[in-house]
Design a protein around this motif. Structure first.
Motif, PDB file in Angstrom:
ATOM      1  N   ILE A 173     102.008  78.298  38.120  1.00  5.02           N
ATOM      2  CA  ILE A 173     102.630  79.192  37.035  1.00  5.02           C
ATOM      3  C   ILE A 173     101.655  79.228  35.756  1.00  5.02           C
ATOM      4  O   ILE A 173     101.115  77.893  35.332  1.00  5.02           O
ATOM      5  CB  ILE A 173     104.039  78.870  36.770  1.00  5.02           C
ATOM      6  CG1 ILE A 173     104.783  79.661  35.919  1.00  5.02           C
ATOM      7  CG2 ILE A 173     104.130  77.244  36.100  1.00  5.02           C
ATOM      8  CD1 ILE A 173     105.187  80.999  36.366  1.00  5.02           C
ATOM      9  N   ALA A 174     101.487  80.292  35.118  1.00  9.73           N
ATOM     10  CA  ALA A 174     100.974  80.287  33.802  1.00  9.73           C
ATOM     11  C   ALA A 174     101.667  80.266  32.722  1.00  9.73           C
ATOM     12  O   ALA A 174     102.601  81.165  32.682  1.00  9.73           O
ATOM     13  CB  ALA A 174      99.623  81.578  33.956  1.00  9.73           C
ATOM     14  N   ILE A 175     101.608  79.479  31.660  1.00  3.82           N
ATOM     15  CA  ILE A 175     102.405  79.161  30.822  1.00  3.82           C
ATOM     16  C   ILE A 175     101.485  79.724  29.417  1.00  3.82           C
ATOM     17  O   ILE A 175     100.282  79.579  29.395  1.00  3.82           O
ATOM     18  CB  ILE A 175     102.587  77.993  30.320  1.00  3.82           C
ATOM     19  CG1 ILE A 175     103.435  77.204  31.685  1.00  3.82           C
ATOM     20  CG2 ILE A 175     103.782  77.536  29.157  1.00  3.82           C
ATOM     21  CD1 ILE A 175     104.753  77.891  32.181  1.00  3.82           C
ATOM     22  N   ASP A 176     102.210  80.643  28.653  1.00  2.00           N
ATOM     23  CA  ASP A 176     101.492  80.952  27.337  1.00  2.00           C
ATOM     24  C   ASP A 176     102.002  79.826  26.233  1.00  2.00           C
ATOM     25  O   ASP A 176     103.173  79.799  25.843  1.00  2.00           O
ATOM     26  CB  ASP A 176     102.063  82.460  26.823  1.00  2.00           C
ATOM     27  CG  ASP A 176     101.638  82.705  25.457  1.00  2.00           C
ATOM     28  OD1 ASP A 176     100.760  81.898  25.018  1.00  2.00           O
ATOM     29  OD2 ASP A 176     101.975  84.024  25.065  1.00  2.00           O
ATOM     30  N   LYS A 177     101.226  78.790  26.088  1.00  6.31           N
ATOM     31  CA  LYS A 177     101.469  77.731  25.447  1.00  6.31           C
ATOM     32  C   LYS A 177     101.862  78.132  23.838  1.00  6.31           C
ATOM     33  O   LYS A 177     100.681  78.593  23.186  1.00  6.31           O
ATOM     34  CB  LYS A 177     100.101  76.755  25.543  1.00  6.31           C
ATOM     35  CG  LYS A 177     100.573  75.371  24.709  1.00  6.31           C
ATOM     36  CD  LYS A 177      99.529  74.287  24.551  1.00  6.31           C
ATOM     37  CE  LYS A 177      98.870  74.537  23.441  1.00  6.31           C
ATOM     38  NZ  LYS A 177      99.321  74.195  22.243  1.00  6.31           N
ATOM     39  N   PRO A 178     102.834  77.610  23.502  1.00  9.23           N
ATOM     40  CA  PRO A 178     102.919  77.655  21.976  1.00  9.23           C
ATOM     41  C   PRO A 178     102.134  76.830  21.102  1.00  9.23           C
ATOM     42  O   PRO A 178     101.603  75.763  21.409  1.00  9.23           O
ATOM     43  CB  PRO A 178     104.599  77.716  21.630  1.00  9.23           C
ATOM     44  CG  PRO A 178     104.875  76.880  23.041  1.00  9.23           C
ATOM     45  CD  PRO A 178     103.929  76.919  23.923  1.00  9.23           C
ATOM     46  N   ALA A 179     101.993  76.914  19.780  1.00 11.98           N
ATOM     47  CA  ALA A 179     101.249  76.209  18.943  1.00 11.98           C
ATOM     48  C   ALA A 179     102.249  74.896  18.630  1.00 11.98           C
ATOM     49  O   ALA A 179     103.436  75.334  18.685  1.00 11.98           O
ATOM     50  CB  ALA A 179     100.835  76.653  17.393  1.00 11.98           C
ATOM     51  N   GLY A 180     101.754  73.960  18.243  1.00 10.22           N
ATOM     52  CA  GLY A 180     102.361  72.717  17.905  1.00 10.22           C
ATOM     53  C   GLY A 180     102.761  71.629  18.708  1.00 10.22           C
ATOM     54  O   GLY A 180     103.363  70.827  18.533  1.00 10.22           O
ATOM     55  N   CYS A 181     102.346  72.064  20.100  1.00 10.68           N
ATOM     56  CA  CYS A 181     102.642  71.150  21.138  1.00 10.68           C
ATOM     57  C   CYS A 181     101.515  70.805  21.791  1.00 10.68           C
ATOM     58  O   CYS A 181     100.472  71.570  22.078  1.00 10.68           O
ATOM     59  CB  CYS A 181     103.810  71.523  21.902  1.00 10.68           C
ATOM     60  SG  CYS A 181     103.527  72.934  23.226  1.00 10.68           S
ATOM     61  N   THR A 182     101.500  69.412  22.574  1.00  7.09           N
ATOM     62  CA  THR A 182     100.330  69.380  23.421  1.00  7.09           C
ATOM     63  C   THR A 182     100.456  69.912  24.954  1.00  7.09           C
ATOM     64  O   THR A 182     101.650  70.566  25.194  1.00  7.09           O
ATOM     65  CB  THR A 182     100.101  67.873  23.608  1.00  7.09           C
ATOM     66  OG1 THR A 182     101.056  67.421  24.274  1.00  7.09           O
ATOM     67  CG2 THR A 182     100.074  67.160  22.049  1.00  7.09           C
ATOM     68  N   SER A 183      99.288  69.935  25.696  1.00  5.71           N
ATOM     69  CA  SER A 183      99.255  70.397  26.946  1.00  5.71           C
ATOM     70  C   SER A 183     100.291  69.609  27.634  1.00  5.71           C
ATOM     71  O   SER A 183     101.025  69.839  28.530  1.00  5.71           O
ATOM     72  CB  SER A 183      97.917  70.328  27.623  1.00  5.71           C
ATOM     73  OG  SER A 183      97.195  71.376  26.943  1.00  5.71           O
ATOM     74  N   VAL A 192      99.644  75.850  35.257  1.00  4.93           N
ATOM     75  CA  VAL A 192     100.328  74.625  35.459  1.00  4.93           C
ATOM     76  C   VAL A 192     100.711  74.642  36.970  1.00  4.93           C
ATOM     77  O   VAL A 192     101.079  75.398  37.545  1.00  4.93           O
ATOM     78  CB  VAL A 192     101.498  74.690  34.625  1.00  4.93           C
ATOM     79  CG1 VAL A 192     102.642  73.287  35.249  1.00  4.93           C
ATOM     80  CG2 VAL A 192     101.490  74.735  33.164  1.00  4.93           C
ATOM     81  N   GLY A 193     100.429  73.414  37.448  1.00 14.58           N
ATOM     82  CA  GLY A 193     100.663  73.336  39.229  1.00 14.58           C
ATOM     83  C   GLY A 193     102.125  72.345  39.033  1.00 14.58           C
ATOM     84  O   GLY A 193     102.307  71.243  38.473  1.00 14.58           O
ATOM     85  N   ILE A 194     102.987  72.819  40.344  1.00 14.15           N
ATOM     86  CA  ILE A 194     104.328  72.302  40.426  1.00 14.15           C
ATOM     87  C   ILE A 194     104.244  71.752  42.074  1.00 14.15           C
ATOM     88  O   ILE A 194     103.874  72.564  42.728  1.00 14.15           O
ATOM     89  CB  ILE A 194     105.187  73.167  40.047  1.00 14.15           C
ATOM     90  CG1 ILE A 194     105.340  73.523  38.896  1.00 14.15           C
ATOM     91  CG2 ILE A 194     106.795  72.469  40.458  1.00 14.15           C
ATOM     92  CD1 ILE A 194     106.348  74.680  38.414  1.00 14.15           C
ATOM     93  N   LEU A 244     101.675  82.312  40.106  1.00 14.46           N
ATOM     94  CA  LEU A 244     100.460  83.076  40.618  1.00 14.46           C
ATOM     95  C   LEU A 244     100.185  82.931  41.988  1.00 14.46           C
ATOM     96  O   LEU A 244     100.680  81.963  42.775  1.00 14.46           O
ATOM     97  CB  LEU A 244      99.406  82.151  39.686  1.00 14.46           C
ATOM     98  CG  LEU A 244      99.381  81.996  38.311  1.00 14.46           C
ATOM     99  CD1 LEU A 244      98.483  81.107  37.598  1.00 14.46           C
ATOM    100  CD2 LEU A 244      99.440  83.374  37.647  1.00 14.46           C
ATOM    101  N   ASP A 245      99.454  83.777  42.520  1.00 16.34           N
ATOM    102  CA  ASP A 245      98.917  83.797  43.748  1.00 16.34           C
ATOM    103  C   ASP A 245      98.004  82.878  44.085  1.00 16.34           C
ATOM    104  O   ASP A 245      96.833  83.091  43.516  1.00 16.34           O
ATOM    105  CB  ASP A 245      98.197  85.340  44.334  1.00 16.34           C
ATOM    106  CG  ASP A 245      97.754  85.248  45.647  1.00 16.34           C
ATOM    107  OD1 ASP A 245      97.604  84.361  46.220  1.00 16.34           O
ATOM    108  OD2 ASP A 245      97.816  86.428  46.208  1.00 16.34           O
ATOM    109  N   PRO A 246      97.984  81.760  44.677  1.00 12.89           N
ATOM    110  CA  PRO A 246      97.289  80.652  44.830  1.00 12.89           C
ATOM    111  C   PRO A 246      95.759  80.960  45.426  1.00 12.89           C
ATOM    112  O   PRO A 246      94.797  80.510  45.011  1.00 12.89           O
ATOM    113  CB  PRO A 246      97.751  79.405  45.359  1.00 12.89           C
ATOM    114  CG  PRO A 246      98.682  80.344  46.353  1.00 12.89           C
ATOM    115  CD  PRO A 246      99.128  81.431  45.477  1.00 12.89           C
TER     116      PRO A 246
END
Length: 305
Positions: free
Chosen positions: A12-22, A54-56, A234-236
């Motif tokens: 899955i692709a995440i749109d990471k917000p500001a202020g947090c780590t990966s 991100v991989g699950i 996402l299509d792997p």
């Protein structure tokens, strides 16, 4: 004790917000989908936003296989000052006057365009680069100086988008090779221009074939949970960039047990993604007239389209 099977496996692709780590993103994904096996590819600084893959479940095995060799960024460079971290999170160490000509869009555009090409780049002092087993940021926080060696990087594209004369900032788009630090680009450009500079805003717009359009927000994920992941994963095979080969029913048992199967016209040395019913079952390589196993996924990774 054997690890329990994952409820499902997906990228899955995440749109990471500001202020947090990966790592914070990984923790929130774990809670949202109820799965412990979660990881990410391509760390983003806490202040940065944008594409984080991100991989699950079984898809965590893919993270080390993803090339994501090119990454894109929308960056804002603050002219007139350097900082300890080469971004706005650090303390200002030096300041300099910003010549009026550098706030002229034509002059700024020429300077940005000149960034294109290969460079020897020294990573920021506050970075995850390891020297003799020690992270550079750990040494920097302790007030120690590690000697970071320059690395060859490539800037494939650089385009000025906007100049703000009042704020003394440049906004630009960058297309760079894996391992390139945008903070180092700002630092080095500021020194070359004599005005000093650092990054004051940064958004990753793509990582390999994955773009912002493929992303979901953390709030969306936390509201939708595993069901949303299945809808937006996402299509792997596409992310890996490998040719796909659908398995026949007769081949399933052999593949499950790692026994070679007929290559069916695949060129020698080529790696292929074996698929079955919309899932990625394994990554195999052609050796002569047969396909041999490199990696199998006991639980197929969802999302093949």
């Amino acid at each position: 004790m054997a690890r329990r099977p994952s409820a499902f496996s997906a990228l899955i692709a995440i749109d990471k917000p500001a202020g947090c780590t990966s790592h914070d993103v990984v923790s929130r994904v774990r809670r949202a989908v109820g799965e412990k096996r979660v990881g990410h590819a391509g760390t983003l600084d806490p202040a940065a936003t944008g594409v984080l893959v991100v991989g699950i479940g079984q898809a965590t095995k893919l993270l080390g296989l993803l090339t994501l060799d090119r990454k894109g960024y929308r960056a804002t460079f603050q002219l007139g000052a350097e900082t300890t971290t080469d971004d706005a999170e650090g303390e200002i160490t030096r300041t300099a006057e910003v010549a009026a000509e550098l706030l002229d869009p034509a002059r700024a555009a020429a300077a940005v365009a000149a960034l294109v090409g290969e460079h020897d780049q020294v990573p920021p002092s506050f970075s995850a680069v390891s020297v003799n087993g020690r992270r550079a940021y750990d040494a920097a926080r302790a007030g120690e100086a590690l000697e970071l060696k320059a690395r060859r990087v490539c800037i494939y594209g650089a385009e000025l988008k906007r100049v703000d004369p009042e704020a003394c900032t440049w906004e630009l788009d960058l297309d760079v090779s894996k391992g390139t630090y945008v903070r180092s680009i700002a630092r080095d450009l500021g020194r070359d221009l004599g005005c000093l500079a650092h990054v004051c805003a940064l958004e990753r717009t793509f990582a390999g074939p994955v773009t912002l359009a493929d992303c979901v927000s953390l709030s969306e994920l936390e509201a939708g949970g595993a069901e949303l992941v299945r809808e937006r994963c996402l299509d792997p095979v596409a992310v890996l960039g490998l040719p796909a080969r659908e398995l026949s029913l007769d081949e399933i048992a052999d593949v499950s047990n790692g026994r070679r199967i007929d290559a069916a016209g695949v060129a020698h040395g080529t790696r292929v993604a074996l698929t079955l019913g919309g899932g990625l079952a394994g990554i195999w390589r052609c050796d002569g007239r047969h396909l041999v196993c490199e990696t199998n996924f006991p639980q197929a990774i969802e999302g093949v389209r």
